[in-house]
Design a protein around this motif. Sequence first.
Motif, PDB file in Angstrom:
ATOM      1  N   ALA A   1       0.843  -1.192   0.000  1.00 48.67           N
ATOM      2  CA  ALA A   1       0.000   0.000   0.000  1.00 48.67           C
ATOM      3  C   ALA A   1       0.881   1.247   0.000  1.00 48.67           C
ATOM      4  CB  ALA A   1      -0.933   0.008   1.211  1.00 48.67           C
ATOM      5  N   ALA A   2       0.631   2.120  -0.943  1.00 45.19           N
ATOM      6  CA  ALA A   2       1.403   3.367  -1.044  1.00 45.19           C
ATOM      7  C   ALA A   2       1.024   4.336   0.063  1.00 45.19           C
ATOM      8  CB  ALA A   2       1.164   4.014  -2.407  1.00 45.19           C
ATOM      9  N   ARG A   3      -0.193   4.206   0.566  1.00 47.00           N
ATOM     10  CA  ARG A   3      -0.645   5.043   1.679  1.00 47.00           C
ATOM     11  C   ARG A   3      -1.652   4.255   2.493  1.00 47.00           C
ATOM     12  NH1 ARG A   3      -3.784   9.382  -1.884  1.00 47.00           N
ATOM     13  NH2 ARG A   3      -2.312   8.621  -3.333  1.00 47.00           N
ATOM     14  N   VAL A   4      -1.730   4.590   3.763  1.00 49.31           N
ATOM     15  CA  VAL A   4      -2.717   4.005   4.661  1.00 49.31           C
ATOM     16  C   VAL A   4      -3.472   5.162   5.302  1.00 49.31           C
ATOM     17  CG1 VAL A   4      -3.104   2.573   6.699  1.00 49.31           C
ATOM     18  CG2 VAL A   4      -1.273   1.975   5.096  1.00 49.31           C
ATOM     19  N   THR A   5      -4.771   5.149   5.168  1.00 50.18           N
ATOM     20  CA  THR A   5      -5.612   6.222   5.690  1.00 50.18           C
ATOM     21  C   THR A   5      -6.535   5.676   6.776  1.00 50.18           C
ATOM     22  OG1 THR A   5      -7.296   5.804   4.006  1.00 50.18           O
ATOM     23  CG2 THR A   5      -5.620   7.470   3.495  1.00 50.18           C
ATOM     24  N   VAL A   6      -7.165   6.593   7.481  1.00 55.45           N
ATOM     25  CA  VAL A   6      -8.188   6.230   8.461  1.00 55.45           C
ATOM     26  C   VAL A   6      -9.177   7.391   8.555  1.00 55.45           C
ATOM     27  CG1 VAL A   6      -6.913   7.117  10.469  1.00 55.45           C
ATOM     28  CG2 VAL A   6      -8.621   5.320  10.783  1.00 55.45           C
ATOM     29  N   HIS A   7     -10.438   7.069   8.681  1.00 51.58           N
ATOM     30  CA  HIS A   7     -11.478   8.058   8.949  1.00 51.58           C
ATOM     31  C   HIS A   7     -11.811   7.866  10.420  1.00 51.58           C
ATOM     32  CE1 HIS A   7     -15.324  10.227   7.689  1.00 51.58           C
ATOM     33  NE2 HIS A   7     -15.275  10.212   8.994  1.00 51.58           N
ATOM     34  N   SER A   8     -11.440   8.811  11.232  1.00 55.83           N
ATOM     35  CA  SER A   8     -11.513   8.642  12.679  1.00 55.83           C
ATOM     36  C   SER A   8     -12.586   9.505  13.322  1.00 55.83           C
ATOM     37  CB  SER A   8     -10.158   9.031  13.291  1.00 55.83           C
ATOM     38  OG  SER A   8     -10.215   8.979  14.687  1.00 55.83           O
ATOM     39  N   GLY A   9     -13.110   9.005  14.414  1.00 51.08           N
ATOM     40  CA  GLY A   9     -13.924   9.846  15.278  1.00 51.08           C
ATOM     41  C   GLY A   9     -12.991  10.783  16.044  1.00 51.08           C
ATOM     42  N   ARG A  10     -13.525  11.880  16.539  1.00 53.99           N
ATOM     43  CA  ARG A  10     -12.690  12.887  17.208  1.00 53.99           C
ATOM     44  C   ARG A  10     -11.916  12.331  18.395  1.00 53.99           C
ATOM     45  NH1 ARG A  10     -16.967  17.587  16.621  1.00 53.99           N
ATOM     46  NH2 ARG A  10     -16.262  18.355  14.606  1.00 53.99           N
ATOM     47  N   ARG A  11     -12.553  11.487  19.194  1.00 54.13           N
ATOM     48  CA  ARG A  11     -11.876  10.967  20.393  1.00 54.13           C
ATOM     49  C   ARG A  11     -10.659  10.116  20.060  1.00 54.13           C
ATOM     50  NH1 ARG A  11     -16.328   8.049  23.891  1.00 54.13           N
ATOM     51  NH2 ARG A  11     -15.326   6.492  22.632  1.00 54.13           N
ATOM     52  N   ALA A  12     -10.646   9.476  18.898  1.00 49.88           N
ATOM     53  CA  ALA A  12      -9.549   8.575  18.554  1.00 49.88           C
ATOM     54  C   ALA A  12      -8.402   9.263  17.816  1.00 49.88           C
ATOM     55  CB  ALA A  12     -10.065   7.410  17.718  1.00 49.88           C
ATOM     56  N   VAL A  13      -8.571  10.518  17.414  1.00 52.13           N
ATOM     57  CA  VAL A  13      -7.514  11.207  16.658  1.00 52.13           C
ATOM     58  C   VAL A  13      -6.167  11.154  17.375  1.00 52.13           C
ATOM     59  CG1 VAL A  13      -6.757  13.475  15.807  1.00 52.13           C
ATOM     60  CG2 VAL A  13      -9.057  12.637  15.288  1.00 52.13           C
ATOM     61  N   PRO A  14      -6.083  11.418  18.677  1.00 53.71           N
ATOM     62  CA  PRO A  14      -4.770  11.349  19.336  1.00 53.71           C
ATOM     63  C   PRO A  14      -4.111   9.963  19.228  1.00 53.71           C
ATOM     64  CG  PRO A  14      -6.323  12.511  20.729  1.00 53.71           C
ATOM     65  CD  PRO A  14      -7.116  11.922  19.594  1.00 53.71           C
ATOM     66  N   LEU A  15      -4.901   8.910  19.278  1.00 52.61           N
ATOM     67  CA  LEU A  15      -4.346   7.556  19.117  1.00 52.61           C
ATOM     68  C   LEU A  15      -3.682   7.418  17.750  1.00 52.61           C
ATOM     69  CD1 LEU A  15      -5.048   4.145  20.017  1.00 52.61           C
ATOM     70  CD2 LEU A  15      -5.912   4.587  17.733  1.00 52.61           C
ATOM     71  N   TYR A  16      -4.386   7.831  16.707  1.00 51.25           N
ATOM     72  CA  TYR A  16      -3.834   7.704  15.357  1.00 51.25           C
ATOM     73  C   TYR A  16      -2.605   8.590  15.175  1.00 51.25           C
ATOM     74  CZ  TYR A  16      -7.956   4.986  14.321  1.00 51.25           C
ATOM     75  OH  TYR A  16      -8.915   4.011  14.336  1.00 51.25           O
ATOM     76  N   GLU A  17      -2.637   9.781  15.745  1.00 51.89           N
ATOM     77  CA  GLU A  17      -1.467  10.654  15.637  1.00 51.89           C
ATOM     78  C   GLU A  17      -0.259  10.036  16.338  1.00 51.89           C
ATOM     79  OE1 GLU A  17      -3.549  15.020  15.105  1.00 51.89           O
ATOM     80  OE2 GLU A  17      -3.108  14.334  17.145  1.00 51.89           O
ATOM     81  N   ARG A  18      -0.464   9.403  17.486  1.00 52.78           N
ATOM     82  CA  ARG A  18       0.654   8.723  18.174  1.00 52.78           C
ATOM     83  C   ARG A  18       1.242   7.604  17.314  1.00 52.78           C
ATOM     84  NH1 ARG A  18      -2.801   8.954  22.620  1.00 52.78           N
ATOM     85  NH2 ARG A  18      -3.291   6.750  22.444  1.00 52.78           N
ATOM     86  N   LEU A  19       0.425   7.038  16.438  1.00 49.98           N
ATOM     87  CA  LEU A  19       0.877   5.934  15.584  1.00 49.98           C
ATOM     88  C   LEU A  19       1.424   6.410  14.242  1.00 49.98           C
ATOM     89  CD1 LEU A  19      -1.956   3.392  16.377  1.00 49.98           C
ATOM     90  CD2 LEU A  19       0.400   3.381  17.231  1.00 49.98           C
ATOM     91  N   GLY A  20       1.561   7.726  14.071  1.00 44.86           N
ATOM     92  CA  GLY A  20       2.180   8.258  12.856  1.00 44.86           C
ATOM     93  C   GLY A  20       1.221   8.778  11.811  1.00 44.86           C
ATOM     94  N   PHE A  21      -0.074   8.700  12.038  1.00 45.74           N
ATOM     95  CA  PHE A  21      -1.032   9.272  11.094  1.00 45.74           C
ATOM     96  C   PHE A  21      -1.034  10.788  11.270  1.00 45.74           C
ATOM     97  CE2 PHE A  21      -2.406   4.937  11.421  1.00 45.74           C
ATOM     98  CZ  PHE A  21      -2.971   4.620  10.200  1.00 45.74           C
TER      99      PHE A  21
END
Length: 151
Positions: A118-138
């Motif tokens: 995969a050239a890119r990996v995306t996620v459509h997140s709810g607001r509460r989970a944004v910090p989790l995804y940012e910690r993982l490099g999103f």
Amino acid sequence: MRIEQAHPDDVPALARLLWLDTRGVEPERPSVDAFAGQLARWWATCEATHVAFVARMPEAGVVGMAWIAFAPRVPRPGAVVRMSGDVQSVFVVPEMRGRGIGSALVSAAAEHAERYGAARVTVHSGRRAVPLYERLGFAPSPQLLLRPPEA
């Protein structure tokens, strides 16, 4: 805790997690058992594009999930096989949250997508989970835009 790729035998547990995650969202829902049958039929037709990961706890069984959906992209000269991955339906049962399970599931799904090109990996997140995804490099991308259905 073990994170592993889900198999068809995991459909009842995946159905239960999806059912729990959508409480209050859909006004009329089938029973979890009926939904498990629907999920099994859907996954049988989508197994080439959707991979699920589960978190297993010795004392509690399957307590979380994350899916990665693959989408082929239009070929380019010199890059005929192109693909994107999208993290979907991440859920951990409430009593197991705060233990790193969601992070481990998202990491497993994203790393799987990257291993498979995969050239890119995306996620459509709810607001509460944004910090989790940012910690993982999103990170937000100015090039990735969303057109709402009402547009």
